[in-house]
Scaffold this motif. Structure first.
Motif, PDB file in Angstrom:
ATOM      1  N   ARG A  75     -13.384 -41.840 -31.493  1.00  0.00           N
ATOM      2  CA  ARG A  75     -12.949 -42.741 -32.555  1.00  0.00           C
ATOM      3  C   ARG A  75     -13.400 -44.153 -32.190  1.00  0.00           C
ATOM      4  NH1 ARG A  75      -7.968 -39.442 -31.949  1.00  0.00           N
ATOM      5  NH2 ARG A  75      -7.788 -38.187 -33.811  1.00  0.00           N
ATOM      6  N   SER A  76     -13.498 -44.984 -33.185  1.00  0.00           N
ATOM      7  CA  SER A  76     -13.842 -46.379 -32.927  1.00  0.00           C
ATOM      8  C   SER A  76     -12.622 -47.088 -32.333  1.00  0.00           C
ATOM      9  CB  SER A  76     -14.259 -47.072 -34.230  1.00  0.00           C
ATOM     10  OG  SER A  76     -13.136 -47.203 -35.093  1.00  0.00           O
ATOM     11  N   GLU A  77     -12.852 -48.237 -31.748  1.00  0.00           N
ATOM     12  CA  GLU A  77     -11.742 -49.032 -31.226  1.00  0.00           C
ATOM     13  C   GLU A  77     -10.752 -49.335 -32.345  1.00  0.00           C
ATOM     14  OE1 GLU A  77     -10.753 -53.424 -29.343  1.00  0.00           O
ATOM     15  OE2 GLU A  77     -12.814 -52.682 -29.223  1.00  0.00           O
ATOM     16  N   ARG A  78     -11.245 -49.655 -33.514  1.00  0.00           N
ATOM     17  CA  ARG A  78     -10.372 -49.946 -34.654  1.00  0.00           C
ATOM     18  C   ARG A  78      -9.485 -48.749 -34.998  1.00  0.00           C
ATOM     19  NH1 ARG A  78     -12.530 -49.371 -39.662  1.00  0.00           N
ATOM     20  NH2 ARG A  78     -10.842 -49.333 -41.140  1.00  0.00           N
ATOM     21  N   GLU A  79     -10.081 -47.564 -35.024  1.00  0.00           N
ATOM     22  CA  GLU A  79      -9.304 -46.359 -35.333  1.00  0.00           C
ATOM     23  C   GLU A  79      -8.215 -46.117 -34.295  1.00  0.00           C
ATOM     24  OE1 GLU A  79     -12.304 -43.348 -37.618  1.00  0.00           O
ATOM     25  OE2 GLU A  79     -12.838 -43.871 -35.555  1.00  0.00           O
ATOM     26  N   TRP A  80      -8.558 -46.264 -32.999  1.00  0.00           N
ATOM     27  CA  TRP A  80      -7.553 -46.079 -31.940  1.00  0.00           C
ATOM     28  C   TRP A  80      -6.438 -47.104 -32.080  1.00  0.00           C
ATOM     29  CZ3 TRP A  80      -7.032 -41.712 -29.832  1.00  0.00           C
ATOM     30  CH2 TRP A  80      -8.110 -40.928 -29.428  1.00  0.00           C
ATOM     31  N   ARG A  81      -6.804 -48.354 -32.333  1.00  0.00           N
ATOM     32  CA  ARG A  81      -5.798 -49.417 -32.442  1.00  0.00           C
ATOM     33  C   ARG A  81      -4.874 -49.207 -33.645  1.00  0.00           C
ATOM     34  NH1 ARG A  81      -5.958 -53.734 -29.089  1.00  0.00           N
ATOM     35  NH2 ARG A  81      -7.810 -54.054 -27.819  1.00  0.00           N
ATOM     36  N   GLU A  82      -5.376 -48.592 -34.698  1.00  0.00           N
ATOM     37  CA  GLU A  82      -4.548 -48.318 -35.865  1.00  0.00           C
ATOM     38  C   GLU A  82      -3.532 -47.204 -35.604  1.00  0.00           C
ATOM     39  OE1 GLU A  82      -7.267 -47.541 -39.094  1.00  0.00           O
ATOM     40  OE2 GLU A  82      -7.730 -49.676 -39.338  1.00  0.00           O
ATOM     41  N   MET A  83      -3.872 -46.263 -34.729  1.00  0.00           N
ATOM     42  CA  MET A  83      -2.970 -45.134 -34.498  1.00  0.00           C
ATOM     43  C   MET A  83      -2.069 -45.302 -33.283  1.00  0.00           C
ATOM     44  SD  MET A  83      -5.479 -42.047 -33.195  1.00  0.00           S
ATOM     45  CE  MET A  83      -4.180 -40.950 -32.681  1.00  0.00           C
TER      46      MET A  83
END
Length: 135
Positions: free
Chosen positions: A8-16
């Motif tokens: 996952r992208s950093e953004r995706e990880w940070r969102e979850m």
């Protein structure tokens, strides 16, 4: 360490994940010892899953009280579910462990654990999701 299967992208990880979960899981941080809710004192039977991808990683059958303030296990739940690499962040090299499925940083493995393996997999509880047996 092999390339994780789930990416996952950093953004995706940070969102979850929460900020602290991300810091430990993907910036290879460490939660404080004896942090409330980190499963260090969890005594129920069950399985500890990766918070990043829900892969079963640790069993209560392999958990022991290390007195360190972090949940500790003498082996992972199965072959190939945890990947390792050498960590040179301290004065001496340590063996760092990650979920082999998504790459989330779990903690470190040391050679001062109980029989039968002699290993102490010292894991950050914040990156785990405990599922009690029968629930």
């Amino acid at each position: 360490m092999a390339k994780p299967k789930i990416q996952r992208s950093e953004r995706e990880w940070r969102e979850m994940l929460t900020d602290q979960e991300y810091a430990v899981g993907f910036q290879e941080g460490t939660e404080r010892a004896f942090t409330p809710g980190n499963y260090e004192s969890e005594k129920r039977k069950g399985v500890y899953h990766c918070k990043g991808c829900e892969t079963p990683l640790w069993s209560s059958e392999h958990k022991f009280d290390s007195g360190t303030g972090w949940p500790s296990y003498w082996q992972p739940i199965g072959e190939g579910v945890v990947a390792t690499k050498t960590d040179f962040k301290m004065i001496y090299p340590r063996t760092e462990c990650h979920c082999a499925n998504c790459g989330m940083h779990m903690g470190h493995v040391f050679k001062d654990g109980p029989p039968p393996t002699g290993q102490r997999w010292c894991i950050n509880g914040i990156v785990l999701d405990f599922r009690p047996e029968g629930e």
